[in-house]
Design a protein around this motif. Structure first.
Motif, mmCIF file in Angstrom:
data_model
loop_
_atom_site.group_PDB
_atom_site.id
_atom_site.type_symbol
_atom_site.label_atom_id
_atom_site.label_comp_id
_atom_site.label_asym_id
_atom_site.label_seq_id
_atom_site.Cartn_x
_atom_site.Cartn_y
_atom_site.Cartn_z
ATOM 1 N N MET A 58 -2.561 4.403 -10.589
ATOM 2 C CA MET A 58 -3.392 3.292 -11.066
ATOM 3 C C MET A 58 -3.056 2.922 -12.511
ATOM 4 S SD MET A 58 -7.096 4.267 -9.388
ATOM 5 C CE MET A 58 -7.904 2.745 -9.875
ATOM 6 N N LEU A 59 -2.754 3.925 -13.326
ATOM 7 C CA LEU A 59 -2.376 3.636 -14.711
ATOM 8 C C LEU A 59 -1.076 2.833 -14.761
ATOM 9 C CD1 LEU A 59 -2.860 4.021 -17.727
ATOM 10 C CD2 LEU A 59 -1.611 6.200 -17.591
ATOM 11 N N TYR A 89 -6.362 -7.959 -9.902
ATOM 12 C CA TYR A 89 -6.341 -6.676 -10.611
ATOM 13 C C TYR A 89 -6.795 -5.562 -9.663
ATOM 14 C CZ TYR A 89 -5.209 -7.319 -15.578
ATOM 15 O OH TYR A 89 -4.545 -7.507 -16.775
ATOM 16 N N GLY A 90 -7.831 -5.850 -8.905
ATOM 17 C CA GLY A 90 -8.341 -4.837 -7.983
ATOM 18 C C GLY A 90 -7.326 -4.431 -6.933
ATOM 19 N N THR A 91 -6.636 -5.407 -6.350
ATOM 20 C CA THR A 91 -5.640 -5.068 -5.322
ATOM 21 C C THR A 91 -4.431 -4.357 -5.925
ATOM 22 O OG1 THR A 91 -4.591 -7.258 -5.499
ATOM 23 C CG2 THR A 91 -6.340 -6.991 -3.859
ATOM 24 N N VAL A 92 -4.049 -4.742 -7.134
ATOM 25 C CA VAL A 92 -2.918 -4.071 -7.800
ATOM 26 C C VAL A 92 -3.263 -2.614 -8.090
ATOM 27 C CG1 VAL A 92 -1.623 -3.970 -9.975
ATOM 28 C CG2 VAL A 92 -1.873 -6.141 -8.769
ATOM 29 N N LEU A 93 -4.489 -2.366 -8.562
ATOM 30 C CA LEU A 93 -4.908 -0.987 -8.833
ATOM 31 C C LEU A 93 -4.974 -0.166 -7.545
ATOM 32 C CD1 LEU A 93 -7.717 -1.575 -11.500
ATOM 33 C CD2 LEU A 93 -5.450 -0.606 -11.872
ATOM 34 N N PHE A 94 -5.458 -0.788 -6.484
ATOM 35 C CA PHE A 94 -5.499 -0.083 -5.196
ATOM 36 C C PHE A 94 -4.076 0.263 -4.740
ATOM 37 C CE2 PHE A 94 -5.276 -0.237 -0.524
ATOM 38 C CZ PHE A 94 -6.153 0.788 -0.215
ATOM 39 N N VAL A 114 -1.885 -4.592 0.830
ATOM 40 C CA VAL A 114 -3.096 -5.204 0.269
ATOM 41 C C VAL A 114 -2.749 -5.975 -1.003
ATOM 42 C CG1 VAL A 114 -5.350 -4.718 -0.749
ATOM 43 C CG2 VAL A 114 -4.624 -3.488 1.293
ATOM 44 N N THR A 115 -1.888 -5.391 -1.835
ATOM 45 C CA THR A 115 -1.480 -6.070 -3.065
ATOM 46 C C THR A 115 -0.805 -7.401 -2.749
ATOM 47 O OG1 THR A 115 -1.136 -3.930 -4.140
ATOM 48 C CG2 THR A 115 -0.145 -5.836 -5.187
ATOM 49 N N GLU A 116 0.117 -7.378 -1.800
ATOM 50 C CA GLU A 116 0.845 -8.604 -1.462
ATOM 51 C C GLU A 116 -0.046 -9.627 -0.767
ATOM 52 O OE1 GLU A 116 4.636 -8.196 0.354
ATOM 53 O OE2 GLU A 116 5.290 -6.600 -0.995
ATOM 54 N N ARG A 117 -1.030 -9.142 -0.044
ATOM 55 C CA ARG A 117 -1.949 -10.077 0.610
ATOM 56 C C ARG A 117 -2.711 -10.931 -0.410
ATOM 57 N NH1 ARG A 117 -2.709 -12.025 5.817
ATOM 58 N NH2 ARG A 117 -2.114 -10.451 7.340
ATOM 59 N N SER A 118 -2.850 -10.404 -1.638
ATOM 60 C CA SER A 118 -3.514 -11.188 -2.673
ATOM 61 C C SER A 118 -2.529 -12.044 -3.457
ATOM 62 C CB SER A 118 -4.260 -10.255 -3.642
ATOM 63 O OG SER A 118 -3.355 -9.536 -4.460
ATOM 64 N N GLY A 119 -1.246 -11.993 -3.064
ATOM 65 C CA GLY A 119 -0.243 -12.849 -3.697
ATOM 66 C C GLY A 119 0.571 -12.196 -4.786
ATOM 67 N N VAL A 120 0.400 -10.879 -4.998
ATOM 68 C CA VAL A 120 1.134 -10.188 -6.061
ATOM 69 C C VAL A 120 2.224 -9.317 -5.436
ATOM 70 C CG1 VAL A 120 0.975 -8.581 -7.997
ATOM 71 C CG2 VAL A 120 -0.918 -10.155 -7.515
ATOM 72 N N LEU A 121 3.443 -9.496 -5.912
ATOM 73 C CA LEU A 121 4.579 -8.710 -5.426
ATOM 74 C C LEU A 121 4.887 -7.622 -6.450
ATOM 75 C CD1 LEU A 121 6.938 -8.335 -3.409
ATOM 76 C CD2 LEU A 121 8.256 -9.941 -4.807
ATOM 77 N N ASN A 122 4.656 -6.364 -6.070
ATOM 78 C CA ASN A 122 4.874 -5.233 -6.972
ATOM 79 C C ASN A 122 6.101 -4.448 -6.520
ATOM 80 O OD1 ASN A 122 4.800 -3.072 -8.661
ATOM 81 N ND2 ASN A 122 2.718 -2.442 -8.183
ATOM 82 N N LEU A 123 7.209 -4.633 -7.214
ATOM 83 C CA LEU A 123 8.437 -3.912 -6.871
ATOM 84 C C LEU A 123 8.534 -2.567 -7.590
ATOM 85 C CD1 LEU A 123 11.084 -6.798 -6.880
ATOM 86 C CD2 LEU A 123 9.776 -5.886 -4.970
ATOM 87 N N GLY A 124 7.448 -2.144 -8.193
ATOM 88 C CA GLY A 124 7.470 -0.874 -8.921
ATOM 89 C C GLY A 124 7.054 0.318 -8.098
ATOM 90 N N MET A 125 7.032 0.186 -6.769
ATOM 91 C CA MET A 125 6.550 1.264 -5.903
ATOM 92 C C MET A 125 7.310 2.572 -6.093
ATOM 93 S SD MET A 125 4.013 0.160 -4.119
ATOM 94 C CE MET A 125 3.941 1.226 -2.695
ATOM 95 N N GLU A 126 8.624 2.484 -6.192
ATOM 96 C CA GLU A 126 9.426 3.710 -6.317
ATOM 97 C C GLU A 126 9.027 4.485 -7.576
ATOM 98 O OE1 GLU A 126 11.529 4.826 -4.158
ATOM 99 O OE2 GLU A 126 12.858 6.225 -5.181
ATOM 100 N N GLY A 127 8.890 3.771 -8.687
ATOM 101 C CA GLY A 127 8.499 4.443 -9.930
ATOM 102 C C GLY A 127 7.099 5.005 -9.869
ATOM 103 N N MET A 128 6.178 4.277 -9.261
ATOM 104 C CA MET A 128 4.798 4.760 -9.176
ATOM 105 C C MET A 128 4.689 5.973 -8.257
ATOM 106 S SD MET A 128 2.382 1.345 -9.299
ATOM 107 C CE MET A 128 2.994 0.629 -7.783
ATOM 108 N N MET A 129 5.464 5.988 -7.178
ATOM 109 C CA MET A 129 5.445 7.160 -6.288
ATOM 110 C C MET A 129 5.985 8.393 -7.007
ATOM 111 S SD MET A 129 6.521 5.716 -2.496
ATOM 112 C CE MET A 129 6.161 7.284 -1.686
ATOM 113 N N LEU A 130 7.027 8.212 -7.806
ATOM 114 C CA LEU A 130 7.592 9.348 -8.542
ATOM 115 C C LEU A 130 6.598 9.896 -9.561
ATOM 116 C CD1 LEU A 130 11.288 8.218 -9.117
ATOM 117 C CD2 LEU A 130 10.545 10.323 -7.990
ATOM 118 N N VAL A 131 5.933 9.008 -10.291
ATOM 119 C CA VAL A 131 4.942 9.452 -11.276
ATOM 120 C C VAL A 131 3.778 10.140 -10.571
ATOM 121 C CG1 VAL A 131 3.277 8.668 -13.002
ATOM 122 C CG2 VAL A 131 5.584 7.722 -12.990
#
Length: 308
Positions: A74-75, A191-196, A30-47
C-alpha cells in the motif's frame, strides 16, 4: 503411464503456484476497472515479499508478516497514486519506474535475509475430508491463502457486478468526467482502488516468501508481477477469467519441476521459459481480435483525470 501420486502432486503444486498470481491479479483488476493502469506490480510484489519475510523472521508471527507485506504494498501504491492521481504524471512511465524502484529497494532490504528461512505457512486440517483418496489431496490439503484467493475472486466478482461500489468503480473506469459530473469522488475512489491493488500485490509477494518457498531470494518473483498484469488482459477484466488464467499459468510454471516425472522428454531450460512463452502466445492470440479486448476494457484505462 503417469503415476497417480505424481499427477496429484502436480495438480496440488499448481494451486500453490497460482495463488500469488490470483491475489496480485485481482488487485490489479480492481485498479484497472477504475481506469488506472499500474505497471508497478513486479516491484510491489518484491517489496511485499521481503517485508513479509523480514517481519515474520523478526517476530515469529506470520500473520504480522502478511499484514506488513500488505502495508508495504500500500505504501508503494500510495507513492504511485500521489504521482499519477495528484501530480498527473504518465501512468505507464510511473508504473515502470515503480517496478525499478521496488527491485532495488527489495534487494537492499533483503541483504541480511539471504540464506535464512522461516517456517512454511501451515496447511489447514480437514478431518476425514483430507483423507479421501485423490480428492482429499486436491481439495483439502492447502494453506489458508489458497482458499482465501478463491474466495477473493468470488467476493470481487460479486462486488463489481452486484454492489453500488462496484457500479461506481466501473462508471469511473468508463467515463471519469461523467462520474464526476454526477457527484462521484473520482480521485478519492481511484486512490482507494490503487491502495487495494498495492495491498494485494504485497500479499501475493508475501505468499512467495512465506509459503511457496519460505525464504528470501533476490528477484524471487521472477516476472510474476508482469504475468499478473497479462492475466488481467487475458481474463478481459473478468474475475473468473483471472482464476482460470492463474491456474493455467500456474500449471505451466510447475511443469518445469514435474516434467520429467510426467514423462515429458523436454529440456528443463525450455520448460523454465514456458510460463513467459505462454504469456506472450496468449496475449498475441487475444490481441488478434480487437473486439475481445474492447469487450470489457475500461474506456479510460491509463488516462489521467483532473476535475474541471
Amino acid at each position: 503411464m503417469i503415476d497417480t501420486a505424481l499427477l496429484i502432486a502436480f495438480l496440488a503444486s499448481t494451486a500453490g503456484a497460482a495463488t500469488p498470481l490470483v491475489v496480485a491479479s485481482m488487485g490489479e483488476l480492481v485498479t484497472e476497472r477504475s481506469g488506472v493502469l499500474n505497471l508497478g506490480m513486479e516491484g510491489m510484489m518484491l517489496v511485499g515479499a521481503v517485508t513479509g519475510f523480514g517481519v515474520t523472521l523478526a517476530t515469529g508471527q506470520m500473520w504480522l508478516g502478511l499484514l506488513a507485506a500488505m502495508a508495504a504494498g500500500m505504501l508503494m501504491s500510495l507513492i504511485f497514486g500521489f504521482l499519477v492521481l495528484t501530480l498527473q504524471t504518465n501512468q505507464v512511465a510511473t508504473g515502470l519506474a515503480l517496478t525499478l524502484f521496488g527491485i532495488g529497494v527489495s534487494a537492499f532490504m533483503g541483504r541480511g535475509f539471504v540464506g535464512q528461512t522461516v517456517e512454511r505457512m501451515p496447511q489447514l486440517t480437514f478431518p476425514l475430508l483430507s483423507e479421501i483418496p485423490f480428492v482429499g489431496p486436491l481439495l483439502f490439503r492447502f494453506d489458508g491463502m489458497v482458499y482465501a484467493s478463491v474466495a477473493l475472486v468470488v467476493l470481487i466478482g460479486w462486488m463489481l457486478a452486484r454492489t453500488r461500489l462496484g457500479l461506481v468503480i466501473r462508471a469511473v473506469g468508463e467515463s471519469p468526467h461523467s462520474a464526476h459530473a454526477i457527484g462521484f469522488p473520482v480521485i478519492a475512489l481511484r486512490y482507494g482502488t490503487v491502495l487495494f491493488g498495492g495491498a494485494m500485490a504485497g500479499l501475493g509477494g508475501a505468499y512467495l516468501s512465506l509459503a511457496l518457498t519460505p525464504m528470501w531470494v533476490e528477484g524471487m518473483t521472477a516476472g510474476r508481477g508482469w504475468i499478473a498484469l497479462a492475466q488481467v488482459v487475458f481474463a478481459t477484466w473478468k474475475p473468473r477469467g483471472v482464476l482460470v488464467g492463474a491456474y493455467l499459468f500456474g500449471g505451466v510454471t510447475v511443469l518445469q519441476f514435474h516434467g520429467q516425472g510426467l514423462g515429458l522428454a523436454i529440456p528443463s531450460e525450455f520448460l523454465s521459459m514456458l510460463p513467459y512463452l505462454a504469456t506472450i502466445v496468449v496475449l498475441v492470440i487475444i490481441c488478434r481480435n480487437p473486439q475481445t479486448i474492447l469487450l470489457n476494457k475500461p474506456m479510460s484505462l491509463g488516462q489521467n483525470f483532473k476535475a474541471d
